[in-house]
Write a protein that holds these residues in place. Structure first.
Motif, PDB file in Angstrom:
ATOM      1  N   GLY A  88      11.262 -10.991  -1.853  1.00  0.00           N
ATOM      2  CA  GLY A  88      10.406 -11.698  -0.910  1.00  0.00           C
ATOM      3  C   GLY A  88       9.755 -10.599   0.172  1.00  0.00           C
ATOM      4  N   SER A  89      10.463  -9.626   0.357  1.00  0.00           N
ATOM      5  CA  SER A  89      10.055  -8.629   1.368  1.00  0.00           C
ATOM      6  C   SER A  89       9.202  -7.435   0.506  1.00  0.00           C
ATOM      7  N   ALA A  90       9.375  -7.105  -0.574  1.00  0.00           N
ATOM      8  CA  ALA A  90       8.829  -6.299  -1.321  1.00  0.00           C
ATOM      9  C   ALA A  90       7.196  -6.905  -1.666  1.00  0.00           C
ATOM     10  N   VAL A  91       7.190  -8.054  -2.205  1.00  0.00           N
ATOM     11  CA  VAL A  91       5.682  -8.641  -2.646  1.00  0.00           C
ATOM     12  C   VAL A  91       5.271  -9.395  -1.198  1.00  0.00           C
ATOM     13  N   GLY A  92       4.272  -8.817  -1.074  1.00  0.00           N
ATOM     14  CA  GLY A  92       3.228  -9.007   0.028  1.00  0.00           C
ATOM     15  C   GLY A  92       1.957  -8.671   0.050  1.00  0.00           C
ATOM     16  N   LEU A  93       1.294  -8.418   0.998  1.00  0.00           N
ATOM     17  CA  LEU A  93       0.032  -8.084   1.109  1.00  0.00           C
ATOM     18  C   LEU A  93      -0.029  -6.508   0.691  1.00  0.00           C
ATOM     19  N   GLY A  94       1.082  -5.922   0.543  1.00  0.00           N
ATOM     20  CA  GLY A  94       1.104  -4.545  -0.049  1.00  0.00           C
ATOM     21  C   GLY A  94       0.487  -4.459  -1.451  1.00  0.00           C
ATOM     22  N   ASN A  95       0.989  -5.336  -2.149  1.00  0.00           N
ATOM     23  CA  ASN A  95       0.579  -5.600  -3.602  1.00  0.00           C
ATOM     24  C   ASN A  95      -0.814  -6.096  -3.967  1.00  0.00           C
ATOM     25  N   ILE A  96      -1.200  -7.287  -3.000  1.00  0.00           N
ATOM     26  CA  ILE A  96      -2.458  -7.883  -3.521  1.00  0.00           C
ATOM     27  C   ILE A  96      -3.532  -7.464  -2.734  1.00  0.00           C
ATOM     28  N   TYR A 170      -0.458  -4.585  12.411  1.00  0.00           N
ATOM     29  CA  TYR A 170      -1.640  -5.014  11.853  1.00  0.00           C
ATOM     30  C   TYR A 170      -1.450  -5.812  10.558  1.00  0.00           C
ATOM     31  N   TYR A 171      -0.234  -5.695   9.929  1.00  0.00           N
ATOM     32  CA  TYR A 171      -0.126  -6.565   8.963  1.00  0.00           C
ATOM     33  C   TYR A 171      -0.172  -8.054   9.568  1.00  0.00           C
ATOM     34  N   SER A 172      -0.055  -8.313  10.752  1.00  0.00           N
ATOM     35  CA  SER A 172      -0.041  -9.716  11.137  1.00  0.00           C
ATOM     36  C   SER A 172      -1.534  -9.951  11.347  1.00  0.00           C
ATOM     37  N   PHE A 289       6.072   3.632  -1.001  1.00  0.00           N
ATOM     38  CA  PHE A 289       7.149   3.157  -0.009  1.00  0.00           C
ATOM     39  C   PHE A 289       6.599   1.837   0.661  1.00  0.00           C
ATOM     40  N   PHE A 290       5.595   1.691   0.806  1.00  0.00           N
ATOM     41  CA  PHE A 290       4.988   0.305   1.702  1.00  0.00           C
ATOM     42  C   PHE A 290       5.260  -1.078   0.660  1.00  0.00           C
ATOM     43  N   THR A 291       4.944  -0.964  -0.609  1.00  0.00           N
ATOM     44  CA  THR A 291       5.072  -1.982  -1.354  1.00  0.00           C
ATOM     45  C   THR A 291       6.313  -2.197  -1.436  1.00  0.00           C
ATOM     46  N   LEU A 292       7.463  -1.150  -1.701  1.00  0.00           N
ATOM     47  CA  LEU A 292       8.714  -1.508  -2.029  1.00  0.00           C
ATOM     48  C   LEU A 292       9.627  -1.733  -0.580  1.00  0.00           C
ATOM     49  N   SER A 293       9.010  -1.795   0.436  1.00  0.00           N
ATOM     50  CA  SER A 293       9.534  -1.914   1.735  1.00  0.00           C
ATOM     51  C   SER A 293      10.440  -0.773   1.875  1.00  0.00           C
ATOM     52  N   LEU A 294      10.186   0.391   1.759  1.00  0.00           N
ATOM     53  CA  LEU A 294      11.163   1.450   1.734  1.00  0.00           C
ATOM     54  C   LEU A 294      10.920   2.323   2.837  1.00  0.00           C
ATOM     55  N   GLY A 295      11.746   3.111   3.518  1.00  0.00           N
ATOM     56  CA  GLY A 295      11.713   4.067   4.669  1.00  0.00           C
ATOM     57  C   GLY A 295      11.871   3.503   5.919  1.00  0.00           C
ATOM     58  N   MET A 296      12.187   2.196   5.995  1.00  0.00           N
ATOM     59  CA  MET A 296      12.145   1.743   7.319  1.00  0.00           C
ATOM     60  C   MET A 296      13.753   0.848   7.357  1.00  0.00           C
ATOM     61  N   GLY A 297      14.283   0.927   6.430  1.00  0.00           N
ATOM     62  CA  GLY A 297      15.748   0.189   6.465  1.00  0.00           C
ATOM     63  C   GLY A 297      15.875  -1.156   6.156  1.00  0.00           C
ATOM     64  N   SER A 384       7.055 -13.561   4.193  1.00  0.00           N
ATOM     65  CA  SER A 384       8.401 -13.223   4.087  1.00  0.00           C
ATOM     66  C   SER A 384       8.473 -11.662   4.017  1.00  0.00           C
ATOM     67  N   SER A 385       7.136 -11.050   3.924  1.00  0.00           N
ATOM     68  CA  SER A 385       7.430  -9.383   3.894  1.00  0.00           C
ATOM     69  C   SER A 385       7.367  -9.214   5.563  1.00  0.00           C
ATOM     70  N   ALA A 386       6.790  -9.958   6.501  1.00  0.00           N
ATOM     71  CA  ALA A 386       6.468  -9.619   7.738  1.00  0.00           C
ATOM     72  C   ALA A 386       7.787  -9.939   8.322  1.00  0.00           C
ATOM     73  N   PHE A 387       8.604 -11.017   7.870  1.00  0.00           N
ATOM     74  CA  PHE A 387       9.806 -11.270   8.481  1.00  0.00           C
ATOM     75  C   PHE A 387      10.733 -10.065   8.406  1.00  0.00           C
ATOM     76  N   SER A 388      10.774  -9.533   7.127  1.00  0.00           N
ATOM     77  CA  SER A 388      11.916  -8.335   6.828  1.00  0.00           C
ATOM     78  C   SER A 388      11.640  -7.450   7.947  1.00  0.00           C
ATOM     79  N   ILE A 389      10.185  -6.860   8.185  1.00  0.00           N
ATOM     80  CA  ILE A 389       9.977  -5.804   9.145  1.00  0.00           C
ATOM     81  C   ILE A 389      10.341  -6.267  10.518  1.00  0.00           C
ATOM     82  N   PHE A 390      10.221  -7.561  10.926  1.00  0.00           N
ATOM     83  CA  PHE A 390      10.642  -8.174  12.279  1.00  0.00           C
ATOM     84  C   PHE A 390      11.977  -8.112  12.270  1.00  0.00           C
TER      85      PHE A 390
HETATM   86  N1  TRP Z   1       6.391  -4.477   0.914  1.00  0.00           N
HETATM   87  C1  TRP Z   1       5.714  -5.580   1.837  1.00  0.00           C
HETATM   88  C2  TRP Z   1       4.438  -5.581   1.009  1.00  0.00           C
HETATM   89  O1  TRP Z   1       4.145  -5.003   0.184  1.00  0.00           O
HETATM   90  C3  TRP Z   1       5.340  -5.037   3.481  1.00  0.00           C
HETATM   91  C4  TRP Z   1       6.780  -4.763   3.831  1.00  0.00           C
HETATM   92  C5  TRP Z   1       7.830  -5.544   4.093  1.00  0.00           C
HETATM   93  C6  TRP Z   1       6.988  -3.199   4.253  1.00  0.00           C
HETATM   94  N2  TRP Z   1       8.823  -4.694   4.657  1.00  0.00           N
HETATM   95  C7  TRP Z   1       8.519  -3.455   4.810  1.00  0.00           C
HETATM   96  C8  TRP Z   1       6.645  -2.238   4.204  1.00  0.00           C
HETATM   97  C9  TRP Z   1       9.308  -2.406   5.098  1.00  0.00           C
HETATM   98  C10 TRP Z   1       7.316  -1.080   4.734  1.00  0.00           C
HETATM   99  C11 TRP Z   1       8.745  -1.279   5.284  1.00  0.00           C
HETATM  100  O2  TRP Z   1       3.603  -6.355   1.693  1.00  0.00           O
END
Ligand code: TRP
Length: 510
Positions: A88-96, A170-172, A289-297, A384-390
């Protein structure tokens, strides 16, 4: 009030304990397991361009869905919760949204090649790094390093938190665009000129309004504690998104611009591939990194609730597979429509997916209905992605300033909304935020985490990976990749990204 909070926290602790303690058989994942051959490298390369593999992934989801529907509820969290939350975190606006738009801006196939390579040789190992840190420490990214007795590495958590503020802001805004398109699906469609409609959606007072709506939804999800609902929604959301994208990709393949589009998207010019690769490296790494929700914990947080007997490699492989597959599909949808509409990929920019799909839905019978379903699913994916960042930003604030969760959510919701306002007024700011957070901060975060695991915590990390019964040769291979390969690649990438960003700022603002 205090008593109530205490009780809630105790209940939560008991649940978590149960989650960790419950012995669970691996038979439930063996079904998935035998579908994932050991050589993930081969799988991703071979299958990612092939639509059949999408049906395979869907099959996995359907099997799991059937089980969940038929089974007792408590086992949900233990069995599927993690995969669902992480997907849910990984699949989001990043992919599409972001992937096709960056590919279009960066010249097409060369970007795709570099991106796929980076997902495999950097993304997957760093995903495992985050999983190992999370499961080992059983803490959020900030607490994790204290728990592992390496407090000074907390700086990685702080970098992640700053990235989170910027990305979510800006995701929002883009989430707000999705809401506007969703509403438009039910109220008269997307105008006659898809490009003009996008421009009117993407900036201005209405954009700010829907940015506020999206942010309120994200903060509300945290405040109301309906997170589980969102995770369950992923079981429907992921297959639906895939079905819709496959359908649109097939439709796209019948269009007049399809040939040119595939040429652009799938066939790199071998003669210029190497020079192109260097120029697209920062953007491709940022996207990986963005699409896999990496680098942010984020993935540290999610894996901190993970049981010891989960095979981390298998889980990360599945997540990478689903995430990458959806991005590739999104490209197969976007480019045929853009070329057929006579819009060059570069021109489409941040509007690529919206312009191409609105044009497509406009021309289809019952197009706005299909559009409505599509944008609804996209909204779920974005939420679901935004939630994980929040989550990460909120827990950072709670830990640092010792305020309550609800208060932190409201406060941060407002702050992030304010930070995002410029990006809702001018797309140039969106670019400015986006490049800085992804190409620089996420890469820096990932670099710090890899250095920590590769050079400071290597033996414990390998031990932790082995716990999940990953094949024994995987541990040493992984740790060597994380130690000797990932850091140099990320340092080079970071250097290129900083130079490029400096040029971008100079040419845009001065
Ligand atoms: N991976 C999400 C997407 O592809 C965005 C995202 C969620 C994200 N959590 C993250 C990006 C943490 C960077 C770090 O839309």
């Amino acid at each position: 009030m205090i008593d109530h909070q205490l009780r809630r926290s105790l209940t939560r602790q008991c649940l978590l304990q149960e989650l960790v303690d419950t012995p669970r058989s691996l038979s439930d994942v063996s079904e998935i397991g035998h579908r994932i051959p050991t050589c993930l490298v081969c799988v991703i390369i071979e299958q990612s361009l092939c639509l059949i593999f999408m049906f395979d992934i869907m099959h996995i989801y359907i099997i799991e869905l059937q089980r969940v529907v038929m089974d007792v509820r408590e086992t949900w969290a233990t069995r599927l919760g993690f995969i669902l939350a992480a997907t849910g975190s990984a699949v989001g606006l990043g992919n599409i949204w972001r992937f096709p738009f960056l590919t279009g801006e960066s010249g097409g196939a060369a970007f795709l090649v570099v991106y796929l390579a980076l997902v495999l040789v950097v993304g997957l190992p760093v995903l495992l790094v985050e999983f190992v840190i999370g499961r080992r420490s059983k803490r959020n990214p900030i607490g994790a390093f204290d728990q592992l007795n390496h407090s000074q590495w907390k700086i990685a958590g702080a970098v992640g938190a700053i990235a989170g503020f910027i990305i979510l802001s800006y995701y929002s805004v883009v989430g707000g665009w999705v809401i506007q398109y969703l509403l438009a699906s039910f109220t008269g469609g997307y105008g006659t000129d898809a490009q003009a409609f996008f421009m009117s959606t993407a900036s201005g007072p209405t954009t700010i309004l829907f940015h506020a709506v999206f942010m309120a939804l994200v903060a509300g999800i945290v405040a109301l504690g309906v997170r589980n609902g969102l995770e369950k929604a992923a079981t429907v959301m992921v297959p639906s998104v895939i079905i819709l994208l496959v359908g649109m990709a097939i439709y796209g393949s019948t269009l007049s611009g399809a040939g040119e589009a595939y040429q652009y998207y799938l066939y790199p010019e071998l003669s210029t591939l190497l020079t192109d690769a260097v120029s697209v490296l920062p953007a491709a790494a940022g996207q990986a990194f963005f699409t896999l929700s990496l680098g942010m914990g984020v993935m540290i947080t999610y894996s901190s609730y993970l049981a010891e007997d989960r095979n981390l490699l298998r889980d990360s492989g599945l997540i990478v597979l689903i995430d990458t597959g959806i991005a590739i599909l999104a490209g197969l949808v976007v480019f045929p429509f853009l070329f057929t509409q006579g819009v060059t990929p570069g021109e489409g920019g941040a509007g690529s997916i919206f312009i191409s799909l609105a044009g497509a839905f406009n021309g289809l019978p019952a197009g706005t209905l299909i559009g409505g379903v599509f944008f609804f699913m996209l909204l779920l994916a974005a939420l679901s992605s935004a939630f994980s960042i929040f989550e990460v930003v909120v827990s950072f604030t709670i830990d640092t300033f010792e305020i309550t969760r609800v208060r932190a959510s409201v406060l941060l919701g407002v702050i992030i909304f304010l930070i995002g306002i410029p990006t809702a007024l001018d797309l140039t700011y969106l670019d400015t935020y986006d490049k800085f957070a992804n190409n620089i901060l996420l890469i820096l975060g990932g670099l710090l985490l890899s250095l920590f695991i590769g050079w400071v915590y290597a033996s414990d990390a390998t031990h932790e990976l082995r716990k999940g019964r990953a094949e024994s040769w995987i541990g040493p291979v992984w740790i060597n990749v994380v130690r000797y390969f990932v850091p140099p690649v990320l340092i080079i990438t970071l250097g290129l990204a900083v130079i490029e960003y400096y040029d971008f700022i100079q040419s845009t603002f001065f």
